[in-house]
Design a protein around this motif. Sequence first.
Motif, PDB file in Angstrom:
ATOM      1  N   SER A  99       0.832  -1.207   0.000  1.00  0.00           N
ATOM      2  CA  SER A  99       0.000   0.000   0.000  1.00  0.00           C
ATOM      3  C   SER A  99       0.869   1.260   0.000  1.00  0.00           C
ATOM      4  O   SER A  99       0.532   2.247  -0.661  1.00  0.00           O
ATOM      5  CB  SER A  99      -0.960   0.004   1.189  1.00  0.00           C
ATOM      6  OG  SER A  99      -0.250   0.049   2.403  1.00  0.00           O
ATOM      7  N   LYS A 100       2.010   1.238   0.699  1.00  0.00           N
ATOM      8  CA  LYS A 100       2.927   2.392   0.675  1.00  0.00           C
ATOM      9  C   LYS A 100       3.490   2.592  -0.731  1.00  0.00           C
ATOM     10  O   LYS A 100       3.550   3.715  -1.226  1.00  0.00           O
ATOM     11  CB  LYS A 100       4.070   2.195   1.669  1.00  0.00           C
ATOM     12  CG  LYS A 100       3.674   2.403   3.101  1.00  0.00           C
ATOM     13  CD  LYS A 100       4.868   2.209   4.028  1.00  0.00           C
ATOM     14  CE  LYS A 100       4.483   2.367   5.474  1.00  0.00           C
ATOM     15  NZ  LYS A 100       5.629   2.151   6.372  1.00  0.00           N
ATOM     16  N   ASP A 102       2.164   1.600  -3.533  1.00  0.00           N
ATOM     17  CA  ASP A 102       1.085   2.032  -4.421  1.00  0.00           C
ATOM     18  C   ASP A 102       0.824   3.527  -4.278  1.00  0.00           C
ATOM     19  O   ASP A 102       0.624   4.225  -5.276  1.00  0.00           O
ATOM     20  CB  ASP A 102      -0.201   1.248  -4.149  1.00  0.00           C
ATOM     21  CG  ASP A 102      -0.135  -0.189  -4.633  1.00  0.00           C
ATOM     22  OD1 ASP A 102       0.781  -0.519  -5.427  1.00  0.00           O
ATOM     23  OD2 ASP A 102      -1.002  -0.993  -4.214  1.00  0.00           O
ATOM     24  N   SER A 103       0.843   4.025  -3.045  1.00  0.00           N
ATOM     25  CA  SER A 103       0.602   5.458  -2.854  1.00  0.00           C
ATOM     26  C   SER A 103       1.765   6.277  -3.423  1.00  0.00           C
ATOM     27  O   SER A 103       1.545   7.346  -4.004  1.00  0.00           O
ATOM     28  CB  SER A 103       0.384   5.788  -1.379  1.00  0.00           C
ATOM     29  OG  SER A 103       1.545   5.535  -0.629  1.00  0.00           O
ATOM     30  N   ARG A 105       3.594   5.376  -5.957  1.00  0.00           N
ATOM     31  CA  ARG A 105       3.429   5.293  -7.413  1.00  0.00           C
ATOM     32  C   ARG A 105       2.356   6.269  -7.891  1.00  0.00           C
ATOM     33  O   ARG A 105       2.507   6.908  -8.931  1.00  0.00           O
ATOM     34  CB  ARG A 105       3.080   3.848  -7.825  1.00  0.00           C
ATOM     35  CG  ARG A 105       2.905   3.674  -9.305  1.00  0.00           C
ATOM     36  CD  ARG A 105       4.209   3.929 -10.045  1.00  0.00           C
ATOM     37  NE  ARG A 105       3.950   3.958 -11.458  1.00  0.00           N
ATOM     38  CZ  ARG A 105       4.532   4.777 -12.306  1.00  0.00           C
ATOM     39  NH1 ARG A 105       5.457   5.595 -11.909  1.00  0.00           N
ATOM     40  NH2 ARG A 105       4.217   4.759 -13.570  1.00  0.00           N
ATOM     41  N   ASP A 106       1.268   6.393  -7.126  1.00  0.00           N
ATOM     42  CA  ASP A 106       0.217   7.351  -7.481  1.00  0.00           C
ATOM     43  C   ASP A 106       0.767   8.777  -7.494  1.00  0.00           C
ATOM     44  O   ASP A 106       0.446   9.569  -8.384  1.00  0.00           O
ATOM     45  CB  ASP A 106      -0.960   7.258  -6.504  1.00  0.00           C
ATOM     46  CG  ASP A 106      -1.742   5.969  -6.659  1.00  0.00           C
ATOM     47  OD1 ASP A 106      -1.597   5.292  -7.703  1.00  0.00           O
ATOM     48  OD2 ASP A 106      -2.501   5.629  -5.728  1.00  0.00           O
ATOM     49  N   ILE A 107       1.605   9.096  -6.516  1.00  0.00           N
ATOM     50  CA  ILE A 107       2.211  10.428  -6.452  1.00  0.00           C
ATOM     51  C   ILE A 107       3.120  10.645  -7.660  1.00  0.00           C
ATOM     52  O   ILE A 107       3.100  11.712  -8.280  1.00  0.00           O
ATOM     53  CB  ILE A 107       2.979  10.613  -5.128  1.00  0.00           C
ATOM     54  CG1 ILE A 107       1.995  10.665  -3.962  1.00  0.00           C
ATOM     55  CG2 ILE A 107       3.842  11.852  -5.155  1.00  0.00           C
ATOM     56  CD1 ILE A 107       2.647  10.580  -2.596  1.00  0.00           C
TER      57      ILE A 107
END
Length: 172
Positions: A99-100, A102-103, A105-107
């Motif tokens: 989850s870290k 993924d976040s 990567r979103d940024i």
Amino acid sequence: MLILSVSCQDLKKSEKPSDLIPEAKMIDVLTEISLLHAARNYNKQKLEATGLNPDSYIYEKFGIDSLQFERSSSWYSENYTQYEGIYDSVKARIQVMKSKLDSLRDIEVKIEDSIMKAQKDSLQLIDSLKQNPRLRDSIRLDSIKRREIEKLNKKELDSLIPPAVSTETDSI
């Protein structure tokens, strides 16, 4: 028959090894092993190019040896509830890491999108300047005005210095 079948089911549990890896450290070791296996499955050639031997890396990193790991793994696997708890902890850690990432990567995607948009906007501005000379001239005039304002602001800062004393006498 019943007595014979029950007597055949008597399995001896192994003794707790003297060098048993503590549960918290075992969670760390199994988490690292899971990550290395995932890396190997994702891109085996890259992992091999690093020259890293996953097993020796794990043993060296945690200060254990293969025999100690095997004995500890065997002992924990015989104690199913404890082993299940260890694997649940490993699974939870990996989920948190995922989850870290993924976040992050979103940024990264948002940053890349904003860079692409800014580049596209700047190219459109350049094109519009080439097509419309009045706009180009107005931008040049704005920059000239901005420089003049900056010069005036500097003079205002200098106005804090008291004016020179006048030697002329005023007539009343």
